[in-house]
Each structure stands twice: as C-alpha cells, then as structure tokens.
Design a protein around this motif. Sequence first.
Motif, short mmCIF file in Angstrom:
data_model
loop_
_atom_site.label_atom_id
_atom_site.label_comp_id
_atom_site.label_asym_id
_atom_site.label_seq_id
_atom_site.Cartn_x
_atom_site.Cartn_y
_atom_site.Cartn_z
N UNK A 1 -8.27 -23.88 3.03
CA UNK A 1 -8.80 -24.47 4.31
C UNK A 1 -8.53 -23.88 5.65
N UNK A 2 -7.36 -23.23 5.52
CA UNK A 2 -6.75 -22.43 6.39
C UNK A 2 -7.65 -21.27 7.03
N UNK A 3 -7.97 -20.35 5.90
CA UNK A 3 -8.88 -19.55 6.02
C UNK A 3 -10.27 -19.76 6.58
N UNK A 4 -10.85 -20.93 6.12
CA UNK A 4 -12.14 -21.48 6.40
C UNK A 4 -12.00 -21.89 8.06
N UNK A 5 -10.97 -22.55 8.25
CA UNK A 5 -10.80 -22.82 9.62
C UNK A 5 -10.70 -21.79 10.66
N UNK A 6 -10.02 -20.73 10.09
CA UNK A 6 -10.05 -19.32 11.17
C UNK A 6 -11.12 -18.55 11.12
N UNK A 7 -11.99 -18.71 9.92
CA UNK A 7 -12.96 -17.92 10.03
C UNK A 7 -14.37 -18.43 10.55
N UNK A 8 -14.34 -19.79 10.56
CA UNK A 8 -15.65 -20.56 10.92
C UNK A 8 -16.10 -20.12 12.32
N UNK A 9 -15.06 -20.02 13.36
CA UNK A 9 -15.31 -19.94 14.55
C UNK A 9 -15.45 -18.42 14.97
N UNK A 10 -15.84 -17.43 14.11
CA UNK A 10 -15.62 -16.01 14.55
C UNK A 10 -17.11 -15.97 14.54
N UNK A 11 -17.84 -15.39 15.82
CA UNK A 11 -19.20 -15.03 15.87
C UNK A 11 -19.55 -13.79 15.16
N UNK B 1 -3.16 2.60 8.15
CA UNK B 1 -3.68 2.18 9.43
C UNK B 1 -2.50 2.08 10.34
N UNK B 2 -1.44 1.93 10.10
CA UNK B 2 -0.11 2.09 10.77
C UNK B 2 -0.22 1.06 12.01
N UNK B 3 -0.08 1.71 13.31
CA UNK B 3 -0.06 0.44 14.36
C UNK B 3 -1.54 -0.20 14.50
N UNK B 4 -2.37 0.38 13.85
CA UNK B 4 -3.72 -0.28 14.12
C UNK B 4 -4.09 -1.50 13.35
N UNK B 5 -2.93 -1.70 12.56
CA UNK B 5 -3.16 -3.00 11.55
C UNK B 5 -2.35 -4.08 11.92
N UNK B 6 -3.21 -5.40 11.75
CA UNK B 6 -2.62 -6.63 11.95
C UNK B 6 -2.67 -7.31 10.69
N UNK B 7 -1.44 -7.71 10.31
CA UNK B 7 -1.18 -8.34 9.01
C UNK B 7 -0.80 -9.90 9.33
N UNK B 8 -1.23 -10.76 8.50
CA UNK B 8 -1.24 -12.11 8.77
C UNK B 8 -0.80 -13.03 7.47
N UNK B 9 0.51 -13.70 7.44
CA UNK B 9 0.81 -14.28 6.21
C UNK B 9 0.65 -15.82 6.64
N UNK C 1 1.76 -11.39 12.38
CA UNK C 1 1.53 -12.70 12.51
C UNK C 1 1.60 -13.54 11.66
N UNK C 2 2.43 -14.55 11.80
CA UNK C 2 2.90 -15.44 10.60
C UNK C 2 2.46 -17.07 10.86
N UNK C 3 1.69 -17.64 10.12
CA UNK C 3 1.33 -19.10 10.38
C UNK C 3 2.78 -19.87 10.54
N UNK C 4 2.32 -20.58 11.50
CA UNK C 4 3.46 -21.47 11.95
C UNK C 4 3.70 -22.33 10.47
N UNK C 5 4.97 -22.37 10.19
CA UNK C 5 5.40 -23.24 9.04
C UNK C 5 5.08 -24.77 9.29
N UNK C 6 5.14 -25.25 10.55
CA UNK C 6 4.93 -26.40 10.74
C UNK C 6 3.47 -26.92 10.36
N UNK C 7 2.45 -25.79 10.50
CA UNK C 7 1.26 -26.17 9.96
C UNK C 7 0.96 -25.99 8.67
N UNK D 1 1.71 -18.61 14.75
CA UNK D 1 0.28 -19.26 15.27
C UNK D 1 -0.04 -20.37 14.25
N UNK D 2 -0.71 -21.36 14.81
CA UNK D 2 -1.40 -22.31 14.06
C UNK D 2 -2.68 -21.73 13.72
#
Lengths: 272, 197
Positions: free
Chosen positions: B18-28, B118-126, B149-155, B176-177
């Motif tokens: 669900x999180x991935x769908x929420x993240x991806x659906x607004x990318x144009x 990719x070193x400093x050109x990489x963004x990692x998200x958990x 970047x880490x998903x806010x555990x609260x979310x 982030x949320x």
Amino acid sequence: MLLEESEIRMLIYSIYEKYGYDFSNYSKASIRRRLIRILDLLEFNNLKELQSWLLKSNENFERFLNEVTVNVTEMFRDPTFFKSLKERVFPYLKTFPYTKIWHAGCSTGEEMYSLAILLEEAKLLSKAQVYGTDINTNVIREAREGIYPLKEMADYSRNYVRAGGKESLSNYYLAKFDSAIFSSHIKQNLLFSYHNLVTDSSFNEFNLIVCRNVLIYFDRELQAKVFQLFLDSLPPLGYLALGSKESVLFDKQRDQFEVIDEKERIYRKNGL
Amino acid sequence: MKRDIELIVIGGSSGSLDVVIEMLKDLEKDFELPIILVLHRLKNTRAYLADLFNRYCVLEVKEIEEKEEIKKGTVYIVPANYHLLIESDHTFSLTVSEKVNFSRPSIDVTFESAAIIFQEKLAGVILTGANRDGAAGINAVKRMGGLCIVQDPKTATMKTMPESAIQILGTPDYVFSPSEMTIFFKTLKKSNYAKEI
C-alpha cells in the motif's frame, strides 16, 4: 568490506594460471559478493590471504570453487516451467526413437531429477539420454547420488503437483532417516560429468538443452559466447530452455530462434 | 543540500504494498529517476505485482530481466526468488544465491551492491517491515555517501524494519511519511538523471 577491482582481477588471474578455471568473464557484481562471503566464511582479512591459501593446494581450491559458484537449487523450481516443458516440448521428443537432453549447469541435480521424473511419466525416460554437466566436481558427485534432505520433500511435492506430476513424488524415492534417496530406476539414463561452459566446446547434439540460472553469473560477452555454444549443440528445431528472467541476454541471436513459450523462456532453433 | 541523485532503491516487507502504491501513484510521466523496488514476496509468484502497480502508476513498472540496462522513467521490481546486483555499466545481474536474512530478494544485497556503484548518487529508502533486512544495506548506502531515507515508524504497519534502519544509521537524512516521500522525490527529479540509454 570494499574490494578493489584490481585486487579481484589479480586473484582471478592467479586462479586461471594455476588451475585453468577462468572467472574473468563472470559477472563482476556477483564475483565481488561471493568473494566477500568467502572471506567472511573462511575468516580471511583480505584477498591476499585468500589468494595464498587457495594457491597452496588443490583441496583448498576445491573448497573455494564450492563457495564461489552458486549451488542453490530445488526440485521443480518454477513449476509452471516444467509444466510447459511437458506440454510443449515432450510431444516433439516423442517423435524420436531416441533423444538426447543436456542439462547445462546441473549443480546438485535437483532440477535434473525433476526432469527425469516427468520424462518417466511421459514414457520418455527409457529412450532418452540426459546429460548433466557442471564445473564443480563436488556437486556432480552429489547429483550422481541423488540423495536430498527429506525435510525438503513437502515443498518439492507441492511443486511437483503444480508442475503436472501424475503420481506422488514419494513413489520415486526411499525415505531413510532424514534423507530421500532417489530410485535407481529414475537414475537409469542420467549421466553426470564435468563440463566447463567457459572453456569447453560442444560435445554432442541435443534435442533439448536446459540451462537455467547459470548464464546470470556471466557477463554479456561470455553469455553471447555460451549462446553460440548452445546454437552449435542444437539441431534444426532443437529446443532451448532458459531461466525465467533470462531473455534479454540473447537479443543478438534471437532471430535464430522461434519463441515457444515467452513466459517460461522456451525457444526452438529455426529449421533449415 | 543539493545532490545529484541518479537512482532510488526502495526496500520494504510486510505492509509495504500500500505504501509503495501511495508513493508511486503521484509520480508523473516527467519523473525521470529510475526506481528499484526490493520487496519481500512469496516465492514462485510471477509478474502479478508489476501488473498491480501498473494499474495505479503512470510510470512504467516492470520486473527486472537479467542484464537489462537501467533506464530513466522506469520503476523496476526485483523478481521473486532472485537477489539483484548492479554492475558498474549500470546493468542488472540476478542471482539465486543463498537467502540473506531469510529473504530472497534481500534488501541488504541490492542496497550494498547499488551503494558500491552509485555511491553518493544513490538514495536508499527503507519502508515498513517485520524483520531487520535492509538495516545493513541502508548503512552501506550511508558509508558510500548516499542519501538515507526511512519511513516514519509512526506511519508503518510493521515498525521493526524502519526502526532497525534508524537504529543503525543513528540519524537518517530524512524520516518521512509515504506522502512526504513522493513530494521529496519530485524535488530530486530535476537533477542529473540516470545514464541516457
């Protein structure tokens, strides 16, 4: 741990010099990962230590070979693939009085026994010769024995049913303590031997070549070379079966094959 | 801090669909950074996940093929029962080697491999998840100078994975949320893109 490209190249070169195994066209990312794992497993601090250890004796190199190659496999891995093989390729095999099949990179043999069982159920096994080859003589020995952990059989049985197996998987092995010993009847026409896809040439012509999740460890140059080897080992209308994510890698030779099952990666060499 | 990110890798486990769908659906369509999704899944499931995501996303979502080149504007899914490695020529290598953290694909495996290239050109998200896979991987991203970047555990439905990541990182670059992530990704998109194919 960070390994320098140059250090890795040096190690690969020294192995080739001493033992004749050429890893220079293996996937760099994969070799790096395997080496890090080996350093960890054998408790070496760096590649230099590993290098002097493995140049010391054949036994050490054998141990290294066991770890650097990936030998993770299972019976009826991707059941839908085996089902398709049975439905799309077996009818062709049936048109011959005798068929030859090559399982390249057979590892410890699980997929080869899977194929043998389906061939047996289609009454093809007795008139087939199935060659299983690998670069690792230790896994060939295990494949020849055909003894697998009994605890895996529940999973394998489920795969077998999904692959369209007609009997019960347990008909084909004897359960003894914690082992499943596959019957000599299934082993009858299986032949296991050493073959190195990197350095050896074609050794026969086959109605079907199965090579799954082996080419993924090679770079593109070597992949293309091995594809040529397969082409040379197939008669017109011979079949080639690949791993479920291996389609892009033979773009260049694609026009020499007809797609039989796109999803399951089964192809047939063009006729004359 | 202005960075030129060329690749985003996202790791998630239970609760992450669900999180991935929420993240991806607004990318144009104009979002050009390639994204790799390493999601724990049942083995022997096929490409249904890509179909599912494609129903919600404008960007093309596809399962990775061996030795495919990373292209911009594409979202890649690591196939079930394979680990994904990245080569220095920005192509994919798949392996069926041993499971890591009981997982194949393992987030650690891909993050570590991508960090080297990719070193400093990489963004990692958990994202959300119930095990610790990804913690070592995101730490490798940090060591190589990448963005963490880490998903806010609260979310998060399952907190173990994001909490382990935060614990190993000390201070992630961002927590982030899911909706904040999308907004943040959009700020990255005008930098340098992945290799032109």
